[in-house]
Design an enzyme around this catalytic site. Sequence first.
Site, PDB file in Angstrom:
ATOM      1  N   GLY A  46       0.830  -1.202   0.000  1.00  0.00           N
ATOM      2  CA  GLY A  46       0.000   0.000   0.000  1.00  0.00           C
ATOM      3  C   GLY A  46       0.856   1.239   0.000  1.00  0.00           C
ATOM      4  N   GLN A  51       3.022   9.851   1.818  1.00  0.00           N
ATOM      5  CA  GLN A  51       4.358   9.255   1.966  1.00  0.00           C
ATOM      6  C   GLN A  51       5.339   9.720   0.899  1.00  0.00           C
ATOM      7  OE1 GLN A  51       2.433   5.179   2.466  1.00  0.00           O
ATOM      8  NE2 GLN A  51       4.279   4.945   3.711  1.00  0.00           N
ATOM      9  N   CYS A  91       5.622  -0.411   7.700  1.00  0.00           N
ATOM     10  CA  CYS A  91       5.370   0.841   6.984  1.00  0.00           C
ATOM     11  C   CYS A  91       6.609   1.205   6.186  1.00  0.00           C
ATOM     12  CB  CYS A  91       5.039   1.947   7.991  1.00  0.00           C
ATOM     13  SG  CYS A  91       4.668   3.533   7.209  1.00  0.00           S
ATOM     14  N   LEU A  92       6.397   1.575   4.935  1.00  0.00           N
ATOM     15  CA  LEU A  92       7.533   1.948   4.086  1.00  0.00           C
ATOM     16  C   LEU A  92       8.206   3.221   4.605  1.00  0.00           C
ATOM     17  CD1 LEU A  92       5.894   1.223   0.621  1.00  0.00           C
ATOM     18  CD2 LEU A  92       7.440  -0.255   1.939  1.00  0.00           C
ATOM     19  N   HIS A 133      -4.614   1.558   7.619  1.00  0.00           N
ATOM     20  CA  HIS A 133      -3.248   2.076   7.750  1.00  0.00           C
ATOM     21  C   HIS A 133      -3.042   3.254   6.786  1.00  0.00           C
ATOM     22  CE1 HIS A 133       1.270   1.243   8.124  1.00  0.00           C
ATOM     23  NE2 HIS A 133       1.216   2.018   7.046  1.00  0.00           N
ATOM     24  N   GLU A 134      -3.497   3.082   5.535  1.00  0.00           N
ATOM     25  CA  GLU A 134      -3.295   4.142   4.527  1.00  0.00           C
ATOM     26  C   GLU A 134      -4.197   5.348   4.810  1.00  0.00           C
ATOM     27  OE1 GLU A 134      -0.740   3.687   2.949  1.00  0.00           O
ATOM     28  OE2 GLU A 134      -0.562   1.518   3.068  1.00  0.00           O
ATOM     29  N   HIS A 137      -2.539   7.499   7.222  1.00  0.00           N
ATOM     30  CA  HIS A 137      -1.506   8.356   6.610  1.00  0.00           C
ATOM     31  C   HIS A 137      -2.120   9.656   6.095  1.00  0.00           C
ATOM     32  CE1 HIS A 137       2.286   6.220   6.691  1.00  0.00           C
ATOM     33  NE2 HIS A 137       1.815   5.140   6.090  1.00  0.00           N
TER      34      HIS A 137
HETATM   35  O1  K1U Z   1       1.777   2.424   4.003  1.00  0.00           O
HETATM   36  C1  K1U Z   1       2.800   1.778   3.893  1.00  0.00           C
HETATM   37  O2  K1U Z   1       3.833   2.196   4.378  1.00  0.00           O
HETATM   38  C2  K1U Z   1       2.790   0.447   3.182  1.00  0.00           C
HETATM   39  C3  K1U Z   1       2.739  -0.733   4.131  1.00  0.00           C
HETATM   40  C4  K1U Z   1       1.298  -1.190   4.211  1.00  0.00           C
HETATM   41  C5  K1U Z   1       0.942  -2.139   5.313  1.00  0.00           C
HETATM   42  C6  K1U Z   1       1.629  -3.308   5.546  1.00  0.00           C
HETATM   43  C7  K1U Z   1       1.250  -4.170   6.561  1.00  0.00           C
HETATM   44  C8  K1U Z   1       0.167  -3.880   7.339  1.00  0.00           C
HETATM   45  C9  K1U Z   1      -0.503  -2.705   7.118  1.00  0.00           C
HETATM   46  C10 K1U Z   1      -0.135  -1.841   6.101  1.00  0.00           C
HETATM   47  C11 K1U Z   1       3.636  -1.820   3.558  1.00  0.00           C
HETATM   48  O3  K1U Z   1       3.445  -2.275   2.479  1.00  0.00           O
HETATM   49  S1  K1U Z   1       4.942  -2.364   4.537  1.00  0.00           S
HETATM   50  C12 K1U Z   1       5.682  -3.662   3.557  1.00  0.00           C
HETATM   51  C13 K1U Z   1       4.909  -4.929   3.567  1.00  0.00           C
HETATM   52  O4  K1U Z   1       4.050  -5.129   4.393  1.00  0.00           O
HETATM   53  C14 K1U Z   1       5.182  -5.975   2.560  1.00  0.00           C
HETATM   54  C15 K1U Z   1       6.245  -5.911   1.712  1.00  0.00           C
HETATM   55  C16 K1U Z   1       6.459  -6.911   0.772  1.00  0.00           C
HETATM   56  C17 K1U Z   1       5.606  -7.990   0.691  1.00  0.00           C
HETATM   57  C18 K1U Z   1       4.551  -8.077   1.553  1.00  0.00           C
HETATM   58  C19 K1U Z   1       4.329  -7.079   2.490  1.00  0.00           C
HETATM   59 ZN    ZN Z   2       2.685   3.283   6.193  1.00  0.00          ZN
END
Ligand code: K1U
Ligand code: ZN
Length: 167
Positions: A46, A51, A91-92, A133-134, A137
């Site tokens: 996401g 971000q 979270c990225l 989560h998004e 943000h």
């Molecule tokens: O908003 C963001 O920073 C993105 C975030 C979204 C998220 C992940 C987990 C739970 C709630 C919201 C991410 O994508 S973090 C990376 C991640 O979860 C992932 C990366 C590669 C493969 C699978 C998952």
């Molecule tokens: Zn995030």
Amino acid sequence: MAILPILQYPDERLHKVAKKVESITAATRKLVSDMAETMYAAPGIGMAATQIDVHQRIIVIDVSEAHDALLVLINPELIASSGESKCEEGCLSVPGIYDKVERAERVTVSALNAKGEKFTLEAEGLLAVCVQHEMDHLQGKVFVEHLSHLKQVRIRNKLKKRLRETM
Ligand code: K1U
Ligand code: ZN
């Protein structure tokens, strides 16, 4: 398309509240493509426009394993939520930090797609977690702000130290 830099917590710009998109233009669609490319490259499931330092109510999500089910939510609004769940989140903008957050188990959200068409999304499981989560943000809230004050201080110090070491 372009891969854009992602703001890193504790950057203050992550706390800005995003504004409603008034009209969906070619620039909006370019932004959506860039966000999707940035999310897939990260990799993530996401991304909110916040971000990448764009403070408009735009989200992209793809929780599919094949990365072939992109969801675009413009001006998302929470219509209903039910139940409770506690899932591990990442979270990225907070790399390397994962923790459990309490969220609603199911959510119903209305939004516009990239063509400007209104749709309703009923989500549960990982998709529901990601949508919440998004949407946080877009309100200027990062997932770590759901954690205890002590955890937040530790995370902030860890990330500041990491940033100093890479400079
Ligand atoms: O908003 C963001 O920073 C993105 C975030 C979204 C998220 C992940 C987990 C739970 C709630 C919201 C991410 O994508 S973090 C990376 C991640 O979860 C992932 C990366 C590669 C493969 C699978 C998952
Ligand atoms: Zn995030």
